[in-house]
Design a protein around this motif. Structure first.
Motif, short mmCIF file in Angstrom:
data_model
loop_
_atom_site.label_atom_id
_atom_site.label_comp_id
_atom_site.label_asym_id
_atom_site.label_seq_id
_atom_site.Cartn_x
_atom_site.Cartn_y
_atom_site.Cartn_z
N ARG A 1 -28.21 -20.81 -10.75
CA ARG A 1 -28.59 -21.95 -10.07
C ARG A 1 -28.98 -21.89 -8.75
O ARG A 1 -28.46 -21.24 -8.04
N TYR B 1 -29.72 -25.14 -5.68
CA TYR B 1 -29.92 -26.60 -5.02
C TYR B 1 -30.47 -26.85 -3.81
O TYR B 1 -30.21 -26.04 -2.90
N TYR C 1 -32.35 -29.27 -8.37
CA TYR C 1 -31.86 -28.01 -8.57
C TYR C 1 -32.74 -27.17 -9.59
O TYR C 1 -33.32 -27.77 -10.40
N SER D 1 -17.39 -19.75 -7.27
CA SER D 1 -16.42 -19.99 -8.44
C SER D 1 -15.54 -21.08 -7.90
O SER D 1 -15.35 -21.61 -8.90
N HIS D 2 -15.48 -21.37 -6.91
CA HIS D 2 -14.64 -22.62 -6.42
C HIS D 2 -15.46 -23.69 -5.69
O HIS D 2 -14.93 -24.78 -5.48
N GLY D 3 -16.60 -23.49 -5.41
CA GLY D 3 -17.55 -24.50 -4.65
C GLY D 3 -18.60 -24.06 -4.69
O GLY D 3 -19.23 -23.28 -5.53
N TYR D 4 -19.53 -24.69 -3.68
CA TYR D 4 -20.92 -24.22 -3.40
C TYR D 4 -21.03 -23.63 -2.16
O TYR D 4 -20.46 -24.08 -1.20
N THR D 5 -21.63 -22.63 -1.87
CA THR D 5 -22.07 -22.17 -0.61
C THR D 5 -23.30 -22.67 -0.23
O THR D 5 -24.46 -22.42 -0.87
N PHE D 6 -23.57 -23.26 0.87
CA PHE D 6 -24.71 -23.76 1.53
C PHE D 6 -25.09 -22.64 2.68
O PHE D 6 -24.53 -21.82 3.21
N GLY D 7 -26.42 -22.70 2.63
CA GLY D 7 -27.29 -21.98 3.73
C GLY D 7 -26.91 -22.78 5.35
O GLY D 7 -26.33 -23.89 5.17
N TYR E 1 -14.07 -32.89 -10.68
CA TYR E 1 -14.03 -31.89 -9.69
C TYR E 1 -14.25 -32.33 -8.22
O TYR E 1 -15.19 -32.80 -7.96
N LEU F 1 -14.11 -31.38 -3.90
CA LEU F 1 -14.21 -30.61 -2.76
C LEU F 1 -14.33 -30.99 -1.48
O LEU F 1 -14.64 -32.09 -1.09
N TYR G 1 -15.54 -29.92 2.44
CA TYR G 1 -16.44 -29.10 3.48
C TYR G 1 -16.18 -29.47 4.72
O TYR G 1 -15.82 -30.63 5.13
N GLY H 1 -24.77 -25.33 8.25
CA GLY H 1 -24.53 -26.03 6.71
C GLY H 1 -23.22 -26.13 6.86
O GLY H 1 -22.18 -25.63 7.58
N PRO H 2 -22.67 -27.06 5.58
CA PRO H 2 -21.21 -27.20 5.39
C PRO H 2 -20.41 -25.86 5.03
O PRO H 2 -21.28 -25.11 4.13
N THR H 3 -19.35 -25.68 5.19
CA THR H 3 -18.78 -24.58 4.67
C THR H 3 -17.45 -25.07 3.84
O THR H 3 -16.65 -25.90 4.13
N PHE H 4 -17.32 -24.50 2.77
CA PHE H 4 -16.38 -24.97 1.70
C PHE H 4 -15.07 -24.61 2.34
O PHE H 4 -14.83 -23.55 2.75
N SER I 1 -10.67 -26.92 -3.06
CA SER I 1 -11.30 -27.80 -3.96
C SER I 1 -9.93 -28.11 -4.77
O SER I 1 -8.80 -27.44 -4.77
N LEU J 1 -23.24 -32.23 -6.50
CA LEU J 1 -22.54 -32.76 -5.66
C LEU J 1 -22.75 -34.14 -5.03
O LEU J 1 -23.79 -34.36 -4.51
#
Lengths: 111, 115
Positions: free
Chosen positions: A31, A33, A48, A97-103, B32, B34, B36, B43-46, B49, B103
């Motif tokens: 995936r 997005y 996405y 695994s627990h969230g989304y990683t953004f660029g 769920y 989260l 950030y 960009g946003p950093t996780f 969560s 999200l």
């Protein structure tokens, strides 16, 4: 290193021009997005991909916007005939695994 | 209509004290949540969560609390440090309306931690 590379970091363009952004996840992910963030707002979902297939598009994605993910790895987002309202940060994200990683995003300024 | 709301645009806290950032949501299908953190031009950093089956999740100085009946969550930062100064976004996800996994973000709260 966020695990997602976006290019360019900044783009200034004249109204009416076309622009293209690129997103490269460092490792393979099914995936991918795209989000857009304007001033004073949180990121808003645009579209996405599941591998090569574009599975959902937000109503924010007008006909001037097109996104592709030709080989299921990197993705491009093109905006045709840019308008001043397109000025924003465009963010690419992959699920973790627990969230989304953004660029780090591409900051577009339309003048 | 906003499905995820952060009603405080800004928060100022003294270094070493607790920062509490709040978030409300309207869609009971969210399962769920989260948080950030975002610095300018990045960009946003996780951060952390929580699943809707839990009411608390802790990671170091960061704890998220979820009150499902009130549709409310909060992020606690203890102790606050100047490096925590950033914009904090609350986000929610769930299998709502067919969308899978994207999200929904609040508008953010700008946290300033003063030395």
């Amino acid at each position: 290193d966020t695990g997602v590379s976006q290019d360019p970091r900044h783009k200034i363009t004249k109204r009416g021009q076309n622009v293209t952004f690129r997103c490269d996840p460092i490792s393979e992910h099914n995936r991918l997005y795209w989000y857009r963030q304007t001033l004073g707002q949180g990121p808003e979902f645009l579209t996405y991909f599941q591998n090569e297939a574009q599975l959902e598009k937000s109503r924010l994605l007008s006909d001037r916007f097109s996104a592709e993910r030709p080989k299921g790895s990197f993705s491009t987002l093109e905006i045709q005939r840019t308008e001043q309202g397109d000025s924003a940060m465009y963010l690419c994200a992959i699920p973790k695994s627990h969230g989304y990683t953004f660029g780090s995003g591409t900051r577009l300024t339309v003048v | 209509d906003q499905q995820v709301k952060q009603n405080s645009p800004s928060l100022s806290v003294q270094e070493g004290r607790i920062s509490i950032l709040n978030c409300d949501y309207t869609n009971s299908m969210f399962d769920y949540f989260l948080w950030y953190k975002k610095y300018p031009a990045e960009g946003p950093t996780f951060l952390i969560s929580i699943s809707s089956i839990k009411d608390k999740n802790e990671d170091g100085r960061f704890t998220v609390f979820l009150n499902k009946s009130a549709k409310h969550l909060s992020l606690h930062i203890v102790p606050s440090q100047p490096g925590d100064s950033a914009v904090y976004f609350c986000a929610a996800s769930g299998d709502y309306g067919g969308s899978q996994g994207n999200l929904i973000f609040g508008k953010g709260t700008k946290l300033s931690v003063k030395p």
